[in-house]
Design an enzyme around this catalytic site. Structure first.
Site, mmCIF file in Angstrom:
data_model
loop_
_atom_site.group_PDB
_atom_site.id
_atom_site.type_symbol
_atom_site.label_atom_id
_atom_site.label_comp_id
_atom_site.label_asym_id
_atom_site.label_seq_id
_atom_site.Cartn_x
_atom_site.Cartn_y
_atom_site.Cartn_z
ATOM 1 N N LEU A 387 -7.766 -14.527 39.777
ATOM 2 C CA LEU A 387 -8.983 -14.519 40.585
ATOM 3 C C LEU A 387 -9.701 -13.195 40.391
ATOM 4 C CD1 LEU A 387 -7.566 -16.214 43.797
ATOM 5 C CD2 LEU A 387 -9.098 -17.221 42.098
ATOM 6 N N GLU A 388 -10.729 -13.187 39.566
ATOM 7 C CA GLU A 388 -11.391 -11.947 39.185
ATOM 8 C C GLU A 388 -12.508 -11.550 40.138
ATOM 9 O OE1 GLU A 388 -12.311 -12.049 35.028
ATOM 10 O OE2 GLU A 388 -10.351 -12.873 34.524
ATOM 11 N N ASN A 389 -12.711 -12.352 41.166
ATOM 12 C CA ASN A 389 -13.694 -11.997 42.183
ATOM 13 C C ASN A 389 -13.028 -11.591 43.489
ATOM 14 O OD1 ASN A 389 -16.151 -12.601 40.648
ATOM 15 N ND2 ASN A 389 -15.388 -14.693 40.678
#
Length: 562
Positions: A387-389
């Site tokens: 999950l890069e956010n």
């Protein structure tokens, strides 16, 4: 994970060189000269470029609303307000932000214009700076903006504290009430996760353990780490804003679990393992079936599961058309064949565009239930968190523990945080990894698309080098993860990432340096870590496009580590 581009040279170094200080308590005569700084009245008083701004009800830092601004390729989503001030006067400018790259500043001060900024942040972070007005300055322009083409940013509780400039502003805050509803959400042998009810007017919370301050957060949850196994602790929480700190909440007691030794999951994996992401889409790399993935890969992460309309829940749909007619039955059969060959296949959640949000008990349960259902449907061995956010450490911890209770000890849990996410144990990703250390298989940090970063020795290292890999991996090795839970994530080719590619030989040298102090660069680790798990690449498809040069070089080296 794909395809990311970072165009701000040296952003990470600048970010890490800054220390963001809170605005502190306002003097008795000071007021907040900003108007609608909490965006409770929509965008009243604010002007946002190119229609980039709106208000949202979640996430918020205080009150019921916050600003969301979305940059574009040619627009940095700047939102401004003209604030009345007095000449020859000092003011403190601050705002709470999260999301993408966020800048805060003031122009037209009549002296030196000021600004501060932060790279993408998973949780609320306070930016603060100060300025002194010129001899004839009666107004300044306060601004927030993001960065071109980057993720949306959120902002809340903007303040310009100082003597009243005569233009009106938000009311001065009052000391908030003590938090209620403090409860223990979960414990491990070394941590306790807490949650409590939001307090009106609070901009932050302080957690106390046995009367001693141990954590300061902006949300209504926190995970306290560094605890001893089988030990009881008393926790309390206070709420605070610019007016001061509330009384402490009623205490709760948490007893940590017995020592588990650290390192869980991964039954059947070799001591040293190679992870590769397999693309369920065609973006110019070699299109593969699972059966095409070389035997050097021990863990195959299927990218990606998708968010559904149910908060926290994920689904997976095979892109049969994009993969040349690859059917679901063939996909399942290929996963079963990989199992027969001793390999693990997990479903990856996230990617650059992943929008899965696990932020409360209900969404945590939805996440666990949906991933477990996918495991049953396709034969996945577990889940990869990419999950890069950003993620919420408290509730992602709950979700993964619930999944573990369903799947049992054979569950594989891998993670692929960005470099910035693993710079400090206070970051949500790092907290989550430590919280689930007893069931975690491996963290394969993405050592690319990041610019220069700080190593564990406090020195700055440029990506694409042995030193970058070893000095940054050292942070995790010294920060509480078992060496068997640390992997080096790198691109398989120059086409696989915007920056940070290193040749397979450099990857091998970095692993030699960490496991036996050989083939190091200028950075020499203070200890060796012969149990280092191995390496990861994005992706098996880009590896195949380069003739499998990465897996043919790195794979045998990983498997030959001590």
């Amino acid at each position: 994970m794909f395809p990311r581009r970072r165009t701000l040279a040296g952003t990470a170094v600048a970010a890490l060189a800054l220390t963001f200080l809170g605005a502190g308590h306002a003097a008795a005569a000071d007021v907040n000269n900003a108007r609608n700084g909490g965006f409770e009245s929509g965008l009243t008083g604010w002007t946002c470029s190119a229609g980039s701004g709106t208000t949202v009800s979640s996430p918020v830092h205080g009150g019921t609303a916050a600003l969301k601004a979305v940059p574009a390729g040619q627009d940095n989503a700047q939102c401004t307000q003209s604030v009345a001030v007095k000449p020859n006067t000092a003011y403190t400018l601050s705002a709470w932000v999260q999301g993408g790259y966020t800048y805060l500043g003031a122009t037209g001060t009549g002296t030196t214009d000021v600004s501060t900024w932060t790279p993408d942040s998973a949780g609320w972070k306070q930016l603060s700076t100060s300025f002194t007005t010129g001899s004839s300055t009666t107004s300044v322009t306060v601004y927030l903006h993001g960065w071109y083409g980057q993720a949306a940013y959120y902002a809340d509780d903007v303040s310009v504290y100082g003597p009243d400039g005569g233009g009106g502003g938000d009311p001065a805050p009052t000391v908030p009430a003590a938090p209620t509803g403090l409860a223990v959400a979960s414990t491990t042998s070394s941590s306790a996760s807490l949650s409590w009810a939001a307090v009106s007017g609070a901009t932050g919370y302080t957690v106390y353990r046995d009367g001693t301050k141990v954590s300061a957060v902006t949300g209504t949850s926190a995970t306290v780490t560094g605890l001893s196994p089988s030990t009881s602790y008393a926790f309390q929480v206070t709420a605070a804003n610019a007016a001061g700190e509330s009384p402490k909440s009623a205490p709760v007691t948490a007893t940590t679990a017995p020592s588990s030794g650290g390192g869980g999951g991964g039954g059947g994996l070799p001591k040293h393992a190679v992870t590769g992401y397999w693309q369920n889409f065609n973006n110019g790399a070699t299109v593969q079936r699972i059966s095409d993935v070389p035997a050097q890969y021990d863990i195959i992460a299927v990218a990606f599961a998708d968010a559904t309309g149910t908060p926290g829940a994920v689904s997976f749909t095979l892109d049969s058309a994009g993969l040349g007619g690859y059917t679901v039955d063939q996909f399942k059969a290929d996963i079963a064949a990989k199992h027969a060959a001793g390999k693990k296949v997990v479903v990856s959640v996230g990617g650059q565009n992943g929008t899965v949000s696990v932020s409360d008990p209900a969404s945590a349960a939805n996440f666990a239930n949906s991933v477990y259902a996918l495991m049953g449907t396709y034969g996945f061995d577990g889940v990869d968190i990419d999950l890069e956010n950003g993620l919420n450490a408290t509730y992602m911890t709950q979700a993964l523990r619930q999944l573990s209770s369903k799947a049992g000890p054979s569950l594989i849990i891998t993670m692929a945080p960005q470099t910035i996410d693993m710079q400090s144990t206070s970051n949500g990703y790092f907290q989550t990894a430590l919280n689930i250390k007893d069931i975690l298989t491996v963290v394969n940090t993405q050592y690319y698309n990041s610019g220069s970063m700080l190593g564990c020795d406090g020195k700055v290292y440029s990506q694409g080098s042995v030193d970058f890999l070893t000095a940054l991996a050292c942070i995790q090795l010294q920060g509480g993860l078992s060496p068997s839970q640390v992997g080096l994530g790198v691109p398989a080719s120059t086409s696989a990432a915007g920056s940070g590619y290193v040749s397979p030989a450099v990857v091998n040298n970095a692993m030699d340096c960490l496991t036996r102090a050989a083939n190091c660069g200028s950075f020499k680790p203070s200890a060796t870590y012969p149990d280092l798990r191995g390496a990861m690449t994005w992706s098996t498809n880009w590896d195949a496009a380069s003739g499998n040069a990465w897996s043919n070089t790195v794979g045998p080296h990983v498997h030959a580590l001590p």
